[in-house]
Design a protein around this motif. Structure first.
Motif, mmCIF file in Angstrom:
data_model
loop_
_atom_site.group_PDB
_atom_site.id
_atom_site.type_symbol
_atom_site.label_atom_id
_atom_site.label_comp_id
_atom_site.label_asym_id
_atom_site.label_seq_id
_atom_site.Cartn_x
_atom_site.Cartn_y
_atom_site.Cartn_z
ATOM 1 N N ILE A 81 59.715 -23.850 -123.300
ATOM 2 C CA ILE A 81 60.711 -24.928 -123.357
ATOM 3 C C ILE A 81 62.095 -24.330 -123.614
ATOM 4 O O ILE A 81 63.081 -24.710 -122.977
ATOM 5 N N ALA A 82 62.160 -23.380 -124.527
ATOM 6 C CA ALA A 82 63.444 -22.724 -124.825
ATOM 7 C C ALA A 82 64.000 -22.041 -123.584
ATOM 8 O O ALA A 82 65.206 -22.106 -123.317
ATOM 9 N N GLU A 83 63.142 -21.407 -122.809
ATOM 10 C CA GLU A 83 63.575 -20.730 -121.586
ATOM 11 C C GLU A 83 64.171 -21.745 -120.605
ATOM 12 O O GLU A 83 65.204 -21.482 -119.993
ATOM 13 N N ARG A 84 63.564 -22.903 -120.469
ATOM 14 C CA ARG A 84 64.077 -23.938 -119.558
ATOM 15 C C ARG A 84 65.436 -24.445 -120.034
ATOM 16 O O ARG A 84 66.352 -24.640 -119.222
ATOM 17 N N ILE A 85 65.572 -24.660 -121.330
ATOM 18 C CA ILE A 85 66.844 -25.152 -121.874
ATOM 19 C C ILE A 85 67.940 -24.099 -121.716
ATOM 20 O O ILE A 85 69.076 -24.404 -121.335
ATOM 21 N N ALA A 86 67.612 -22.852 -121.981
ATOM 22 C CA ALA A 86 68.609 -21.774 -121.959
ATOM 23 C C ALA A 86 69.179 -21.514 -120.565
ATOM 24 O O ALA A 86 70.259 -20.953 -120.436
ATOM 25 N N ARG A 87 68.474 -21.916 -119.533
ATOM 26 C CA ARG A 87 68.938 -21.673 -118.157
ATOM 27 C C ARG A 87 70.196 -22.456 -117.797
ATOM 28 O O ARG A 87 70.915 -22.084 -116.876
ATOM 29 N N PHE A 88 70.462 -23.547 -118.489
ATOM 30 C CA PHE A 88 71.607 -24.387 -118.142
ATOM 31 C C PHE A 88 72.916 -23.750 -118.595
ATOM 32 O O PHE A 88 73.042 -23.310 -119.737
ATOM 33 N N ASP A 89 73.889 -23.725 -117.696
ATOM 34 C CA ASP A 89 75.205 -23.154 -118.014
ATOM 35 C C ASP A 89 75.907 -23.909 -119.134
ATOM 36 O O ASP A 89 76.705 -23.329 -119.872
ATOM 37 N N GLU A 90 75.654 -25.197 -119.273
ATOM 38 C CA GLU A 90 76.299 -26.006 -120.300
ATOM 39 C C GLU A 90 75.891 -25.583 -121.713
ATOM 40 O O GLU A 90 76.611 -25.807 -122.671
ATOM 41 N N ILE A 126 63.082 -32.566 -119.524
ATOM 42 C CA ILE A 126 62.292 -31.328 -119.535
ATOM 43 C C ILE A 126 60.918 -31.625 -120.108
ATOM 44 O O ILE A 126 60.790 -32.258 -121.159
ATOM 45 N N GLU A 127 59.890 -31.142 -119.415
ATOM 46 C CA GLU A 127 58.520 -31.343 -119.886
ATOM 47 C C GLU A 127 58.349 -30.713 -121.267
ATOM 48 O O GLU A 127 58.734 -29.572 -121.485
ATOM 49 N N GLY A 128 57.834 -31.490 -122.192
ATOM 50 C CA GLY A 128 57.648 -31.023 -123.564
ATOM 51 C C GLY A 128 58.697 -31.539 -124.523
ATOM 52 O O GLY A 128 58.487 -31.570 -125.729
ATOM 53 N N VAL A 129 59.862 -31.949 -124.000
ATOM 54 C CA VAL A 129 60.909 -32.530 -124.858
ATOM 55 C C VAL A 129 60.510 -33.965 -125.163
ATOM 56 O O VAL A 129 60.244 -34.757 -124.264
ATOM 57 N N THR A 130 60.450 -34.291 -126.452
ATOM 58 C CA THR A 130 60.023 -35.638 -126.852
ATOM 59 C C THR A 130 61.180 -36.533 -127.284
ATOM 60 O O THR A 130 61.078 -37.744 -127.192
ATOM 61 N N SER A 131 62.287 -35.956 -127.781
ATOM 62 C CA SER A 131 63.454 -36.767 -128.134
ATOM 63 C C SER A 131 64.667 -35.865 -128.334
ATOM 64 O O SER A 131 64.531 -34.654 -128.535
ATOM 65 N N THR A 132 65.846 -36.493 -128.271
ATOM 66 C CA THR A 132 67.102 -35.781 -128.510
ATOM 67 C C THR A 132 68.008 -36.639 -129.385
ATOM 68 O O THR A 132 67.930 -37.863 -129.343
ATOM 69 N N VAL A 133 68.847 -35.974 -130.174
ATOM 70 C CA VAL A 133 69.890 -36.640 -130.950
ATOM 71 C C VAL A 133 71.172 -35.845 -130.706
ATOM 72 O O VAL A 133 71.226 -34.650 -131.004
ATOM 73 N N THR A 134 72.178 -36.510 -130.152
ATOM 74 C CA THR A 134 73.426 -35.838 -129.794
ATOM 75 C C THR A 134 74.517 -36.169 -130.805
ATOM 76 O O THR A 134 74.762 -37.335 -131.101
ATOM 77 N N CYS A 135 75.169 -35.143 -131.321
ATOM 78 C CA CYS A 135 76.301 -35.290 -132.236
ATOM 79 C C CYS A 135 77.510 -34.602 -131.603
ATOM 80 O O CYS A 135 77.463 -33.397 -131.334
ATOM 81 N N PHE A 136 78.564 -35.366 -131.333
ATOM 82 C CA PHE A 136 79.760 -34.796 -130.724
ATOM 83 C C PHE A 136 80.635 -34.149 -131.793
ATOM 84 O O PHE A 136 80.804 -34.694 -132.885
ATOM 85 N N MET A 137 81.187 -32.991 -131.477
ATOM 86 C CA MET A 137 82.103 -32.303 -132.393
ATOM 87 C C MET A 137 83.479 -32.931 -132.214
ATOM 88 O O MET A 137 84.024 -32.942 -131.116
ATOM 89 N N LEU A 138 84.028 -33.444 -133.301
ATOM 90 C CA LEU A 138 85.324 -34.109 -133.239
ATOM 91 C C LEU A 138 86.478 -33.154 -133.506
ATOM 92 O O LEU A 138 87.555 -33.286 -132.930
#
Length: 162
Positions: A81-90, A126-138
């Motif tokens: 899962i980490a490998e899949r996430i790390a591939r994104f340029d963002e 992404i397969e295996g990701v069950t939830s996300t919580v996004t916090c924007f940096m102000l």
């Protein structure tokens, strides 16, 4: 050679010259260069970064920290899962964490909407990701050990007369 001392010097000033490193470590410049090259080759030194205060430029940027909960996969745990996430340029940083979420992801985008789209369209599915919580940096006060503003806070303590 004291490699840890060398690493600390480079961490504090990645632009330090080989001559100055040699002086500080009481080593030859050639030995410093050989050691530095070996540390880079072995991925002990993974890169050199410049910390930029983007708020002082005309380049619009938005940053966010995302907590990602995930289910480990058989035989590979969280690594796939980490490998899949790390591939994104963002994605600028990715950590496996202890606590309520498995991963802590930092990302950069131009706008909050762009980051929201990334989370909804690329990260969450992404397969295996069950939830996300996004916090924007102000506002960024300190990044990679560097203070973004050097303004001194006003001393608001009162004078006490005895």
């Amino acid at each position: 050679m004291d490699e840890l001392a060398m690493l600390h010097l480079l961490e504090n000033d990645p632009r330090i010259s080989a001559a100055d490193l040699a002086d500080a470590l009481n080593e030859t410049e050639a030995n410093v260069l050989r050691t530095k090259e070996r540390l880079e080759k072995n991925k002990v030194i993974c890169g050199y970064h410049t910390v930029i205060n983007w708020d002082k430029t005309n380049d619009e940027r938005c940053s966010a920290v995302i907590e990602v909960s995930a289910k480990p996969e058989r035989d590979v745990g969280y690594d796939a899962i980490a490998e899949r996430i790390a591939r994104f340029d963002e994605v600028t940083s990715l950590y496996l964490m202890s606590g309520k979420s498995e991963f802590l992801v930092t990302i950069e985008g131009k706008t909050m909407r762009e980051i929201g789209d990334f989370v909804g369209q690329k990260l969450a599915p992404i397969e295996g990701v069950t939830s996300t919580v996004t916090c924007f940096m102000l506002k960024k006060y300190k990044v990679e050990g560097m203070r973004m503003e050097e303004e001194q806070l006003k001393d608001e303590r009162q004078i006490v007369h005895e």
